[in-house]
Write a protein that holds these residues in place. Structure first.
Motif, PDB file in Angstrom:
ATOM      1  N   PHE A 168       4.135  99.062  56.714  1.00 10.26           N
ATOM      2  CA  PHE A 168       4.141  97.642  56.915  1.00 10.26           C
ATOM      3  C   PHE A 168       5.414  97.057  56.158  1.00 10.26           C
ATOM      4  O   PHE A 168       6.026  96.144  56.916  1.00 10.26           O
ATOM      5  CB  PHE A 168       3.050  97.008  56.294  1.00 10.26           C
ATOM      6  CG  PHE A 168       2.731  95.459  56.553  1.00 10.26           C
ATOM      7  CD1 PHE A 168       2.608  94.989  57.596  1.00 10.26           C
ATOM      8  CD2 PHE A 168       3.014  94.576  55.273  1.00 10.26           C
ATOM      9  CE1 PHE A 168       2.677  93.543  57.865  1.00 10.26           C
ATOM     10  CE2 PHE A 168       2.890  93.344  55.699  1.00 10.26           C
ATOM     11  CZ  PHE A 168       2.898  92.773  56.596  1.00 10.26           C
ATOM     12  N   GLY A 169       5.895  97.677  55.000  1.00 10.48           N
ATOM     13  CA  GLY A 169       6.813  97.150  54.455  1.00 10.48           C
ATOM     14  C   GLY A 169       8.330  97.393  55.234  1.00 10.48           C
ATOM     15  O   GLY A 169       9.147  96.313  55.419  1.00 10.48           O
ATOM     16  N   PHE A 170       8.292  98.643  56.013  1.00 11.30           N
ATOM     17  CA  PHE A 170       9.535  98.866  56.462  1.00 11.30           C
ATOM     18  C   PHE A 170       9.680  97.843  57.886  1.00 11.30           C
ATOM     19  O   PHE A 170      10.473  97.732  58.234  1.00 11.30           O
ATOM     20  CB  PHE A 170       9.384 100.440  56.982  1.00 11.30           C
ATOM     21  CG  PHE A 170       9.878 101.180  55.842  1.00 11.30           C
ATOM     22  CD1 PHE A 170      11.136 101.223  55.541  1.00 11.30           C
ATOM     23  CD2 PHE A 170       8.897 102.368  55.607  1.00 11.30           C
ATOM     24  CE1 PHE A 170      11.946 102.261  54.513  1.00 11.30           C
ATOM     25  CE2 PHE A 170       9.494 103.362  54.403  1.00 11.30           C
ATOM     26  CZ  PHE A 170      10.659 102.906  54.118  1.00 11.30           C
ATOM     27  N   TYR A 171       8.345  97.728  58.398  1.00 11.19           N
ATOM     28  CA  TYR A 171       8.254  96.782  59.464  1.00 11.19           C
ATOM     29  C   TYR A 171       8.661  95.413  59.430  1.00 11.19           C
ATOM     30  O   TYR A 171       9.520  94.955  59.809  1.00 11.19           O
ATOM     31  CB  TYR A 171       6.811  96.587  60.271  1.00 11.19           C
ATOM     32  CG  TYR A 171       6.594  95.418  61.104  1.00 11.19           C
ATOM     33  CD1 TYR A 171       7.126  95.740  62.334  1.00 11.19           C
ATOM     34  CD2 TYR A 171       6.016  94.354  60.631  1.00 11.19           C
ATOM     35  CE1 TYR A 171       7.096  94.419  63.133  1.00 11.19           C
ATOM     36  CE2 TYR A 171       5.978  93.478  61.377  1.00 11.19           C
ATOM     37  CZ  TYR A 171       6.283  93.616  62.691  1.00 11.19           C
ATOM     38  OH  TYR A 171       6.166  92.467  63.606  1.00 11.19           O
ATOM     39  N   ARG A 172       8.304  94.827  57.860  1.00 10.80           N
ATOM     40  CA  ARG A 172       8.652  93.418  57.801  1.00 10.80           C
ATOM     41  C   ARG A 172      10.393  93.612  57.484  1.00 10.80           C
ATOM     42  O   ARG A 172      10.942  92.579  57.677  1.00 10.80           O
ATOM     43  CB  ARG A 172       7.892  93.050  56.506  1.00 10.80           C
ATOM     44  CG  ARG A 172       6.385  92.923  56.598  1.00 10.80           C
ATOM     45  CD  ARG A 172       6.285  91.737  57.563  1.00 10.80           C
ATOM     46  NE  ARG A 172       6.648  90.589  57.048  1.00 10.80           N
ATOM     47  CZ  ARG A 172       6.732  89.140  57.595  1.00 10.80           C
ATOM     48  NH1 ARG A 172       6.170  89.287  58.685  1.00 10.80           N
ATOM     49  NH2 ARG A 172       6.989  88.142  56.850  1.00 10.80           N
ATOM     50  N   ALA A 173      10.898  94.381  56.747  1.00  9.43           N
ATOM     51  CA  ALA A 173      12.141  94.583  56.648  1.00  9.43           C
ATOM     52  C   ALA A 173      12.948  94.805  57.949  1.00  9.43           C
ATOM     53  O   ALA A 173      14.026  94.094  57.902  1.00  9.43           O
ATOM     54  CB  ALA A 173      12.545  95.842  55.577  1.00  9.43           C
ATOM     55  N   TRP A 174      12.447  95.515  58.931  1.00 10.65           N
ATOM     56  CA  TRP A 174      13.232  95.555  60.178  1.00 10.65           C
ATOM     57  C   TRP A 174      13.155  94.101  60.646  1.00 10.65           C
ATOM     58  O   TRP A 174      14.115  93.545  61.149  1.00 10.65           O
ATOM     59  CB  TRP A 174      12.467  96.661  61.250  1.00 10.65           C
ATOM     60  CG  TRP A 174      12.948  96.300  62.590  1.00 10.65           C
ATOM     61  CD1 TRP A 174      13.849  96.915  63.243  1.00 10.65           C
ATOM     62  CD2 TRP A 174      12.302  95.432  63.599  1.00 10.65           C
ATOM     63  NE1 TRP A 174      13.950  96.532  64.430  1.00 10.65           N
ATOM     64  CE2 TRP A 174      12.933  95.674  65.041  1.00 10.65           C
ATOM     65  CE3 TRP A 174      11.066  94.762  63.560  1.00 10.65           C
ATOM     66  CZ2 TRP A 174      12.561  95.022  65.947  1.00 10.65           C
ATOM     67  CZ3 TRP A 174      10.832  94.212  64.673  1.00 10.65           C
ATOM     68  CH2 TRP A 174      11.468  94.229  65.846  1.00 10.65           C
ATOM     69  N   ARG A 175      11.991  93.341  60.859  1.00 10.85           N
ATOM     70  CA  ARG A 175      11.735  92.065  61.259  1.00 10.85           C
ATOM     71  C   ARG A 175      12.857  91.087  60.695  1.00 10.85           C
ATOM     72  O   ARG A 175      13.389  90.324  61.486  1.00 10.85           O
ATOM     73  CB  ARG A 175      10.430  91.422  61.238  1.00 10.85           C
ATOM     74  CG  ARG A 175      10.272  90.384  61.919  1.00 10.85           C
ATOM     75  CD  ARG A 175       8.729  89.922  61.689  1.00 10.85           C
ATOM     76  NE  ARG A 175       8.458  88.440  62.577  1.00 10.85           N
ATOM     77  CZ  ARG A 175       8.734  87.639  62.557  1.00 10.85           C
ATOM     78  NH1 ARG A 175       9.514  87.216  61.343  1.00 10.85           N
ATOM     79  NH2 ARG A 175       8.356  86.638  63.172  1.00 10.85           N
ATOM     80  N   ALA A 176      12.763  91.103  59.315  1.00 11.08           N
ATOM     81  CA  ALA A 176      13.634  90.210  58.378  1.00 11.08           C
ATOM     82  C   ALA A 176      15.130  90.614  58.920  1.00 11.08           C
ATOM     83  O   ALA A 176      16.122  89.491  59.020  1.00 11.08           O
ATOM     84  CB  ALA A 176      13.726  90.372  56.944  1.00 11.08           C
ATOM     85  N   LEU A 177      15.599  91.799  59.002  1.00  9.77           N
ATOM     86  CA  LEU A 177      16.990  92.042  59.243  1.00  9.77           C
ATOM     87  C   LEU A 177      17.269  91.466  60.655  1.00  9.77           C
ATOM     88  O   LEU A 177      18.400  91.024  60.991  1.00  9.77           O
ATOM     89  CB  LEU A 177      17.197  93.583  59.057  1.00  9.77           C
ATOM     90  CG  LEU A 177      17.275  94.114  57.647  1.00  9.77           C
ATOM     91  CD1 LEU A 177      17.348  95.403  57.469  1.00  9.77           C
ATOM     92  CD2 LEU A 177      18.233  93.464  56.801  1.00  9.77           C
ATOM     93  N   THR A 178      16.287  91.833  61.687  1.00 10.83           N
ATOM     94  CA  THR A 178      16.647  91.427  63.146  1.00 10.83           C
ATOM     95  C   THR A 178      16.794  90.082  63.034  1.00 10.83           C
ATOM     96  O   THR A 178      17.905  89.432  63.791  1.00 10.83           O
ATOM     97  CB  THR A 178      15.352  92.084  63.938  1.00 10.83           C
ATOM     98  OG1 THR A 178      15.297  93.517  63.789  1.00 10.83           O
ATOM     99  CG2 THR A 178      15.716  91.655  65.259  1.00 10.83           C
ATOM    100  N   VAL A 179      16.074  89.194  62.400  1.00  9.99           N
ATOM    101  CA  VAL A 179      16.073  87.738  62.700  1.00  9.99           C
ATOM    102  C   VAL A 179      17.176  87.105  61.975  1.00  9.99           C
ATOM    103  O   VAL A 179      18.006  86.414  62.384  1.00  9.99           O
ATOM    104  CB  VAL A 179      14.769  87.069  61.986  1.00  9.99           C
ATOM    105  CG1 VAL A 179      15.066  85.625  62.082  1.00  9.99           C
ATOM    106  CG2 VAL A 179      13.405  87.398  62.828  1.00  9.99           C
ATOM    107  N   THR A 180      17.641  87.806  60.824  1.00 10.42           N
ATOM    108  CA  THR A 180      18.780  87.422  60.103  1.00 10.42           C
ATOM    109  C   THR A 180      20.106  87.671  60.605  1.00 10.42           C
ATOM    110  O   THR A 180      21.063  87.000  60.989  1.00 10.42           O
ATOM    111  CB  THR A 180      19.196  87.976  58.722  1.00 10.42           C
ATOM    112  OG1 THR A 180      17.828  87.744  57.859  1.00 10.42           O
ATOM    113  CG2 THR A 180      20.056  87.636  58.058  1.00 10.42           C
TER     114      THR A 180
END
Length: 208
Positions: A168-180
């Motif tokens: 879940f942490g890797f997914y949230r990091a992927w989402r945050a990096l993608t949006v940024t």
């Protein structure tokens, strides 16, 4: 003389970075594959094969396998998250054409393009390790169930909780990096519309 634009990163450096990126993802996938094999063959066969696993030939084969698995996991993770990624991108770009044009405009600024490439590299690693964390959790649980361990229920619960939390942490990091990344791409390639208007000439006072 005008200063020349900063040269783009050499192709060799870009290829090396991509190799390392794929290898980082592949090492996790290879570890999950080894854990699955250990769970299947059992303790006795694992002890017999342990000396072979430490040989130079096994290390070379493992490196090649990790790279190949890294490519597969990266493609699988990309396919799984593509619908979500497209929804995120639609918040910033109305069409694929607009996104492609923004990428082309960013290429005119080598420093910004290099930073964007680095951010995308981190995004791809987080994307791949989202699947890796799930695979490692499943295979580690299988090993725990196959081998005799003290406090097995506690170890199994701790391993599962940690693995799912990591995924879940890797997914949230992927989402945050993608949006940024999408937001910065818009900010860096969209012309500023609120430019100050030039001062208007004031009429000279009428002569008496």
């Amino acid at each position: 003389m005008s200063s020349s634009p900063q040269p783009e990163p050499p192709a060799l450096a870009a290829a090396t970075a991509m190799f390392v990126e794929v290898l980082v993802v592949g090492i996790g996938a290879l570890t999950a594959a080894v854990l699955l094999l250990i769970a299947i063959i059992g303790p006795a066969t694992t002890v017999k094969l342990a000396p072979v696993a430490g040989s130079s030939a096994a290390a070379g084969a493992g490196l090649a396998a990790a790279y190949a698995l890294g490519i597969l996991v990266d493609r699988a993770a990309d396919a799984a998250l593509t619908p979500h990624r497209r929804r995120l991108r639609s918040r910033f770009f109305p069409s694929n054409t607009a996104y492609a044009q923004a990428r082309l405009r960013l290429a005119d600024f080598p420093v910004l393009a290099a930073r964007a490439d680095y951010a995308r590299s981190r995004m791809r690693i987080c994307r791949g390790w989202t699947l890796n964390a799930l695979a490692l959790t499943l295979t580690a649980d299988l090993v725990i169930l196959r081998y005799s361990l003290e406090h097995r229920p506690l170890v199994l619960a701790a391993t599962t909780t940690f693995g799912v939390s990591a995924a879940f942490g890797f997914y949230r990091a992927w989402r945050a990096l993608t949006v940024t990344g999408y937001r910065k791409l818009v900010e860096q390639t969209t012309p500023t519309v609120n430019q100050p208007l030039p001062a208007q000439p004031q009429p000279s006072p009428a002569s008496p």
